[in-house]
Design an enzyme around this catalytic site. Structure first.
Site, mmCIF file in Angstrom:
data_model
loop_
_atom_site.group_PDB
_atom_site.id
_atom_site.type_symbol
_atom_site.label_atom_id
_atom_site.label_comp_id
_atom_site.label_asym_id
_atom_site.label_seq_id
_atom_site.Cartn_x
_atom_site.Cartn_y
_atom_site.Cartn_z
ATOM 1 N N ARG A 127 11.117 -1.928 11.950
ATOM 2 C CA ARG A 127 10.017 -1.437 12.772
ATOM 3 C C ARG A 127 9.690 -2.455 13.857
ATOM 4 O O ARG A 127 9.674 -3.651 13.594
ATOM 5 C CB ARG A 127 8.774 -1.212 11.895
ATOM 6 C CG ARG A 127 8.727 0.162 11.290
ATOM 7 C CD ARG A 127 7.686 0.271 10.226
ATOM 8 N NE ARG A 127 6.361 -0.199 10.618
ATOM 9 C CZ ARG A 127 5.301 -0.102 9.826
ATOM 10 N NH1 ARG A 127 5.401 0.439 8.628
ATOM 11 N NH2 ARG A 127 4.128 -0.547 10.225
ATOM 12 N N LYS A 179 0.836 -1.208 0.000
ATOM 13 C CA LYS A 179 0.000 0.000 0.000
ATOM 14 C C LYS A 179 0.873 1.262 0.000
ATOM 15 O O LYS A 179 0.658 2.167 -0.799
ATOM 16 C CB LYS A 179 -0.940 0.011 1.220
ATOM 17 C CG LYS A 179 -1.891 -1.181 1.266
ATOM 18 C CD LYS A 179 -2.892 -1.070 2.406
ATOM 19 C CE LYS A 179 -2.294 -1.158 3.794
ATOM 20 N NZ LYS A 179 -1.722 -2.482 4.149
ATOM 21 N N ARG A 202 11.453 -6.288 5.687
ATOM 22 C CA ARG A 202 11.234 -4.853 5.453
ATOM 23 C C ARG A 202 12.108 -3.997 6.372
ATOM 24 O O ARG A 202 12.217 -4.257 7.557
ATOM 25 C CB ARG A 202 9.755 -4.544 5.711
ATOM 26 C CG ARG A 202 9.406 -3.102 5.497
ATOM 27 C CD ARG A 202 7.954 -2.948 5.200
ATOM 28 N NE ARG A 202 7.136 -2.913 6.396
ATOM 29 C CZ ARG A 202 5.838 -2.612 6.389
ATOM 30 N NH1 ARG A 202 5.220 -2.369 5.255
ATOM 31 N NH2 ARG A 202 5.159 -2.597 7.498
HETATM 32 P P1 AMP Z 1 0.696 0.689 9.079
HETATM 33 O O1 AMP Z 1 1.909 1.508 8.839
HETATM 34 O O2 AMP Z 1 -0.465 1.097 8.218
HETATM 35 O O3 AMP Z 1 0.957 -0.791 9.041
HETATM 36 O O4 AMP Z 1 0.215 1.020 10.578
HETATM 37 C C1 AMP Z 1 1.050 0.746 11.688
HETATM 38 C C2 AMP Z 1 0.228 0.687 12.955
HETATM 39 O O5 AMP Z 1 -0.453 1.930 13.180
HETATM 40 C C3 AMP Z 1 -0.884 -0.356 12.962
HETATM 41 O O6 AMP Z 1 -0.428 -1.655 13.302
HETATM 42 C C4 AMP Z 1 -1.831 0.227 13.997
HETATM 43 O O7 AMP Z 1 -1.334 0.030 15.308
HETATM 44 C C5 AMP Z 1 -1.758 1.711 13.723
HETATM 45 N N1 AMP Z 1 -2.757 2.118 12.693
HETATM 46 C C6 AMP Z 1 -2.517 2.615 11.444
HETATM 47 N N2 AMP Z 1 -3.656 2.879 10.799
HETATM 48 C C7 AMP Z 1 -4.667 2.537 11.649
HETATM 49 C C8 AMP Z 1 -6.086 2.547 11.556
HETATM 50 N N3 AMP Z 1 -6.714 2.975 10.451
HETATM 51 N N4 AMP Z 1 -6.791 2.115 12.638
HETATM 52 C C9 AMP Z 1 -6.192 1.712 13.764
HETATM 53 N N5 AMP Z 1 -4.854 1.654 13.904
HETATM 54 C C10 AMP Z 1 -4.085 2.054 12.866
#
Ligand code: AMP
Length: 221
Positions: free
Chosen positions: A163, A16, A130
């Site tokens: 991460r 994404k 990653r």
């Molecule tokens: P990502 O970088 O999109 O994988 O997001 C990393 C982390 O941020 C996720 O594992 C969640 O803890 C939090 N997070 C990101 N987007 C959301 C969302 N739309 N709803 C809830 N938590 C989110």
């Protein structure tokens, strides 16, 4: 062909962020990645960051109200001629419903939802390899790019790191959370006629091309 508002949906590691970045370079999009916004809030130790940090480290979702508020704040500032590209939001049906209501309130046409389909095995493989830049957030892969923790980011010279939520236990948790909370969105958007599925394992260049085509007016399945 008119440019479309877009939502990128898919498991963690589906690409994404990578495809959002390609699109943003090709055409004007307001890119909103809730993950990036939350990571920046954690790094800056803001009130939002303090509330989100523990959930994020464990690979859990941050409470709906927090993320809905931050998306709402940005969406209401969007000009009628501008287009948004959401990545990592919505992640629950409650978030999707809030977004649908907001979009209607703003008088915008419903976004096209691109679902990047990737198998569980591939997710585990990709997230394990990653590496992210601490400074600019660029994403690399150990196998593909030959870059590892401690190396310098080719884009900005920042330090690459793994991460915390890309470590094996958090990855397993994120996949479980994805299946329980986020996968139902595929049905939600299919029923609303907004969904297009793209094979996320088809090679980065091909996927990127297909996503760009869809952004320029492609139709749902
Ligand atoms: P990502 O970088 O999109 O994988 O997001 C990393 C982390 O941020 C996720 O594992 C969640 O803890 C939090 N997070 C990101 N987007 C959301 C969302 N739309 N709803 C809830 N938590 C989110």
């Amino acid at each position: 062909m008119p440019q479309r508002d877009l939502i990128l949906l898919g498991p963690p590691g589906a690409g994404k962020g990578t495809h959002a970045e390609h699109l943003q370079n090709q055409m004007a999009y307001l890119h909103m990645s809730t993950g990036d916004i939350l990571r920046a809030a954690v790094a800056a130790e803001t009130e939002l960051g303090k509330q989100a940090q523990a959930y994020m480290n464990a690979g859990e979702l941050v409470p709906d109200e927090l993320v809905i508020d931050l998306v709402q704040e940005r969406m209401t500032q969007l000009g009628a001629e501008e287009h948004y590209l959401l990545d990592g939001f919505p992640r629950t049906v409650a978030q999707a419903e809030a977004l649908t209501a907001l979009v209607a309130e703003l008088g915008r046409t419903a976004a096209l939802v691109i679902y990047l389909a990737v198998s569980d095995e591939e997710v585990v493989h990709r997230l394990g390899g990653r590496r992210m830049c601490r400074k600019c957030g660029a994403i690399y892969n150990v196998d593909r790019d030959g870059l590892d923790v401690g190396d310098s980011c080719p884009e900005c010279g920042g330090e690459l790191y793994l991460r915390r939520d890309d470590q094996p236990e958090a990855v397993r948790n994120r996949l479980a959370v994805y299946k329980q909370d986020t996968q139902p969105l595929i049905d939600y958007y299919q029923q609303r006629g907004q969904l297009v599925t793209v094979d996320g394992e088809d090679g980065q260049a091909k996927v990127s091309e297909r996503v760009a085509e869809l952004a320029w007016g492609g139709q749902p399945d």
